[in-house]
Scaffold this active site. Sequence first.
Site, PDB file in Angstrom:
ATOM      1  N   GLU A  42       0.850  -1.193   0.000  1.00 13.09           N
ATOM      2  CA  GLU A  42       0.000   0.000   0.000  1.00 13.09           C
ATOM      3  C   GLU A  42       0.877   1.231   0.000  1.00 13.09           C
ATOM      4  O   GLU A  42       1.822   1.312   0.793  1.00 13.09           O
ATOM      5  CB  GLU A  42      -0.811   0.095   1.297  1.00 13.09           C
ATOM      6  CG  GLU A  42      -1.805  -0.972   1.504  1.00 13.09           C
ATOM      7  CD  GLU A  42      -2.338  -0.899   2.928  1.00 13.09           C
ATOM      8  OE1 GLU A  42      -2.026   0.057   3.673  1.00 13.09           O
ATOM      9  OE2 GLU A  42      -3.052  -1.829   3.302  1.00 13.09           O
ATOM     10  N   HIS A  90      -2.989  -6.971  10.832  1.00 10.63           N
ATOM     11  CA  HIS A  90      -3.840  -7.959  10.168  1.00 10.63           C
ATOM     12  C   HIS A  90      -3.682  -9.352  10.775  1.00 10.63           C
ATOM     13  O   HIS A  90      -3.275 -10.289  10.078  1.00 10.63           O
ATOM     14  CB  HIS A  90      -3.491  -8.049   8.681  1.00 10.63           C
ATOM     15  CG  HIS A  90      -3.670  -6.773   7.911  1.00 10.63           C
ATOM     16  ND1 HIS A  90      -3.118  -6.555   6.668  1.00 10.63           N
ATOM     17  CD2 HIS A  90      -4.373  -5.647   8.193  1.00 10.63           C
ATOM     18  CE1 HIS A  90      -3.451  -5.347   6.219  1.00 10.63           C
ATOM     19  NE2 HIS A  90      -4.209  -4.774   7.143  1.00 10.63           N
ATOM     20  N   ASN A 145      -5.450  -6.665   1.996  1.00  8.69           N
ATOM     21  CA  ASN A 145      -6.046  -6.305   3.288  1.00  8.69           C
ATOM     22  C   ASN A 145      -7.246  -7.223   3.553  1.00  8.69           C
ATOM     23  O   ASN A 145      -8.002  -7.541   2.634  1.00  8.69           O
ATOM     24  CB  ASN A 145      -6.505  -4.854   3.256  1.00  8.69           C
ATOM     25  CG  ASN A 145      -5.456  -3.955   2.645  1.00  8.69           C
ATOM     26  OD1 ASN A 145      -5.087  -4.134   1.501  1.00  8.69           O
ATOM     27  ND2 ASN A 145      -4.979  -3.002   3.394  1.00  8.69           N
TER      28      ASN A 145
HETATM   29  P1  FAE Z   1     -12.499  -7.529  14.926  1.00 12.73           P
HETATM   30  O1  FAE Z   1     -12.964  -6.544  13.935  1.00 12.73           O
HETATM   31  O2  FAE Z   1     -11.158  -7.363  15.547  1.00 12.73           O
HETATM   32  O3  FAE Z   1     -13.610  -7.592  16.076  1.00 12.73           O
HETATM   33  C1  FAE Z   1     -13.465  -8.365  17.244  1.00 12.73           C
HETATM   34  C2  FAE Z   1     -14.196  -7.674  18.377  1.00 12.73           C
HETATM   35  O4  FAE Z   1     -14.287  -8.579  19.486  1.00 12.73           O
HETATM   36  C3  FAE Z   1     -13.489  -6.428  18.906  1.00 12.73           C
HETATM   37  O5  FAE Z   1     -14.399  -5.344  18.914  1.00 12.73           O
HETATM   38  C4  FAE Z   1     -13.043  -6.811  20.311  1.00 12.73           C
HETATM   39  O6  FAE Z   1     -13.054  -5.729  21.223  1.00 12.73           O
HETATM   40  C5  FAE Z   1     -14.061  -7.861  20.689  1.00 12.73           C
HETATM   41  N1  FAE Z   1     -13.574  -8.835  21.687  1.00 12.73           N
HETATM   42  C6  FAE Z   1     -12.371  -9.451  21.734  1.00 12.73           C
HETATM   43  N2  FAE Z   1     -12.319 -10.321  22.777  1.00 12.73           N
HETATM   44  C7  FAE Z   1     -13.527 -10.241  23.416  1.00 12.73           C
HETATM   45  C8  FAE Z   1     -14.067 -10.892  24.546  1.00 12.73           C
HETATM   46  N3  FAE Z   1     -13.373 -11.805  25.237  1.00 12.73           N
HETATM   47  N4  FAE Z   1     -15.317 -10.554  24.936  1.00 12.73           N
HETATM   48  C9  FAE Z   1     -16.038  -9.628  24.231  1.00 12.73           C
HETATM   49  N5  FAE Z   1     -15.552  -8.989  23.140  1.00 12.73           N
HETATM   50  C10 FAE Z   1     -14.316  -9.298  22.723  1.00 12.73           C
HETATM   51  O7  FAE Z   1     -12.520  -9.007  14.319  1.00 12.73           O
HETATM   52  N6  FAE Z   1      -8.144  -4.392   7.185  1.00 12.73           N
HETATM   53  C11 FAE Z   1      -8.493  -4.094   5.912  1.00 12.73           C
HETATM   54  O8  FAE Z   1      -9.052  -4.957   5.211  1.00 12.73           O
HETATM   55  N7  FAE Z   1      -8.248  -2.850   5.385  1.00 12.73           N
HETATM   56  C12 FAE Z   1      -7.617  -1.871   6.107  1.00 12.73           C
HETATM   57  O9  FAE Z   1      -7.432  -0.756   5.610  1.00 12.73           O
HETATM   58  C13 FAE Z   1      -7.208  -2.176   7.433  1.00 12.73           C
HETATM   59  N8  FAE Z   1      -6.530  -1.264   8.172  1.00 12.73           N
HETATM   60  C14 FAE Z   1      -6.250  -1.550   9.493  1.00 12.73           C
HETATM   61  C15 FAE Z   1      -5.643  -0.574  10.274  1.00 12.73           C
HETATM   62  C16 FAE Z   1      -5.426  -0.812  11.628  1.00 12.73           C
HETATM   63  C17 FAE Z   1      -4.760   0.220  12.465  1.00 12.73           C
HETATM   64  C18 FAE Z   1      -5.848  -2.034  12.216  1.00 12.73           C
HETATM   65  C19 FAE Z   1      -5.651  -2.319  13.679  1.00 12.73           C
HETATM   66  C20 FAE Z   1      -6.440  -3.009  11.432  1.00 12.73           C
HETATM   67  C21 FAE Z   1      -6.640  -2.783  10.071  1.00 12.73           C
HETATM   68  N9  FAE Z   1      -7.248  -3.740   9.268  1.00 12.73           N
HETATM   69  C22 FAE Z   1      -7.544  -3.451   7.958  1.00 12.73           C
HETATM   70  C23 FAE Z   1      -7.596  -5.082   9.783  1.00 12.73           C
HETATM   71  C24 FAE Z   1      -9.090  -5.268  10.045  1.00 12.73           C
HETATM   72  O10 FAE Z   1      -9.594  -4.193  10.802  1.00 12.73           O
HETATM   73  C25 FAE Z   1      -9.301  -6.618  10.777  1.00 12.73           C
HETATM   74  O11 FAE Z   1      -8.826  -7.634   9.922  1.00 12.73           O
HETATM   75  C26 FAE Z   1     -10.758  -6.882  11.090  1.00 12.73           C
HETATM   76  O12 FAE Z   1     -11.296  -5.891  11.933  1.00 12.73           O
HETATM   77  C27 FAE Z   1     -10.922  -8.240  11.774  1.00 12.73           C
HETATM   78  O13 FAE Z   1     -12.309  -8.534  11.834  1.00 12.73           O
HETATM   79  P2  FAE Z   1     -12.858  -9.602  12.862  1.00 12.73           P
HETATM   80  O14 FAE Z   1     -14.326  -9.701  12.685  1.00 12.73           O
HETATM   81  O15 FAE Z   1     -12.050 -10.852  12.764  1.00 12.73           O
END
Ligand code: FAE
Length: 543
Positions: free
Chosen positions: A399, A484, A522
């Site tokens: 990127e 990621h 991503n």
């Molecule tokens: P996620 O979105 O992480 O959601 C999990 C949720 O579960 C969170 O809200 C937690 O707080 C919650 N949780 C965890 N443990 C517990 C528990 N024990 N009890 C209750 N709640 C809990 O999971 N990806 C892209 O495709 N494009 C981008 O531009 C991109 N940029 C990024 C930039 C940053 C700074 C970061 C950190 C990530 C980025 N990502 C990007 C990655 C993407 O946000 C990530 O792959 C997804 O959010 C993962 O989705 P999930 O549903 O697996």
Amino acid sequence: MSDEPVWRTTSGSVSRRLFIAGTGSILASAALAGRATAASPRQAAVADGARVPALVIGSGYGGSVAALRLAQAGVDVQMIEMGMAWDTPGADGKIFCTTTSPDQRSFWLRTRTKQPLSNFLGFPIDKDIPRYTGILDAEEFSGITVYQGRGVGGGSLVNGGMAVTPKRENFGAILPTVDANEMYDVYYPRANAGLGVAGIRPAWFESTDWYQFARVGRKQAQRSGFPFVFVPDVYDWDYMEREAAGTATKSALGGEILFGNNYGKKSLQKTYLPKIAATGRVTISPLHRVTQVVPASGGGYTVTIEQLTTAGAVSAIKTVTADKVFFAAGSVGTSKLLVKLKATGALPNLNGEVGKGWGDNGNVMVGRANQIWDPTGASQSTIPCGGIDNWAAGGAFAEVAPLPTGIETWASFYLSITKNPNRAQFTWNPASRAVDLNWQTAWKQPGIDMAKTIFDKINSTEGTIYRTDLFGTYKIWGDHLTYHPLGGAVLGKATDNYGRLAGYQGLYAIDGSLIPGNTSVNPFVTITALAERNIEKIIAQDF
Ligand code: FAE
């Protein structure tokens, strides 16, 4: 907390552009209608002793897809989210703080920020903050810091919104047991439409100061023979053009990213969550953390949940019985829970694949110092819109990222996704009663070597050098982190081919934990599309 908060809106108009991604996919137009006035699902602290048909742990992409589709099928859903609701403005009138002035809202339970770019011009930039349930978790394991979003909306709150469908020829290596035809005909289009994915308007890209950094990135990529591809995003591009014109409050053009965007970004708060609210069947409990899931004597599962204060203290412990439990706590959150539950005897029949197959999506960061005649601009949008594709030849997709410092730095900055083959494992540590991850910093080296296939060549063509002041003093590579995290409950290994966890009926993984360590781009579009595919099958067969 109010029952029906109204999310801060972008007042964005509908983007109906069809955008042909450089990755080769035709993406659906943004599906948001009119002026956005989005509502969250009903918020309530879950009652101790409650019984629910379906409990979803986490409210990111996987959790939101599961909750929406279950509710639309008539199932009442309880969502549990350890982070805050992010629906109430702070003292400055804004919900989220900026990257340039991080305050207590920035980091999850830390007393000092831990910025991904730790240094600027060689000087450390981290600062002390009050300990608070902030939005970005920098979770530290032995050899890697894993950045994750915390709050209702999960990673969608903090991420850059880059919404990339992998090239079809790469899909077999990403999810080998999944029918690619179904994914590209049905579930990727469904995910792209549901997320509101769109591309920058080409004429604006060519003319605006805010993307000079990306045009320099494109010129240099092409001069070295690499294809530059436009990358779609969930940011409201029409809103961004109004930011540039001075007719809308600045967000992407005002340094907002990482700690939330007050305007413009279509996080899950503006896409899946309002649709979940519209079903009237979903309740969400923010600041609640699941710690235990164990079979209940009368069927279903007893789930233990800690209620948290904004200082991170446990204010109540509750048990809820659920007929079915969906693990959507993210790759790290789901893996940590499952590994602990197996090792401590709560769910001993989970199979030996739990905790395995974890990867960093090959993330490495680097900066380059340009020639004096190649300035990248003092004004930079925080939202990337393009990348350099050398996946097939060199194993890297880079990127072209901004460095929105507000001053001219002559720096080009990149987050590369590489084909790094290393995979780590989560294990239970009985002494510390915590889950460890055995990743080692040296395991980033294959990813660095792959990224160098692009940047060594560009440096040689341009007569330029790497920056050494962004990740420490005289340190070139950002090899200490990932944005990621993927894997830990890999599809077809820890689960069947639809995310049903082996060993138990009614337990599912439905998030990034299913994906074996790499998506070639991503990851969140793939996480969303896979969740759409899996929940459809689960609703048809298990409810
Ligand atoms: P996620 O979105 O992480 O959601 C999990 C949720 O579960 C969170 O809200 C937690 O707080 C919650 N949780 C965890 N443990 C517990 C528990 N024990 N009890 C209750 N709640 C809990 O999971 N990806 C892209 O495709 N494009 C981008 O531009 C991109 N940029 C990024 C930039 C940053 C700074 C970061 C950190 C990530 C980025 N990502 C990007 C990655 C993407 O946000 C990530 O792959 C997804 O959010 C993962 O989705 P999930 O549903 O697996």
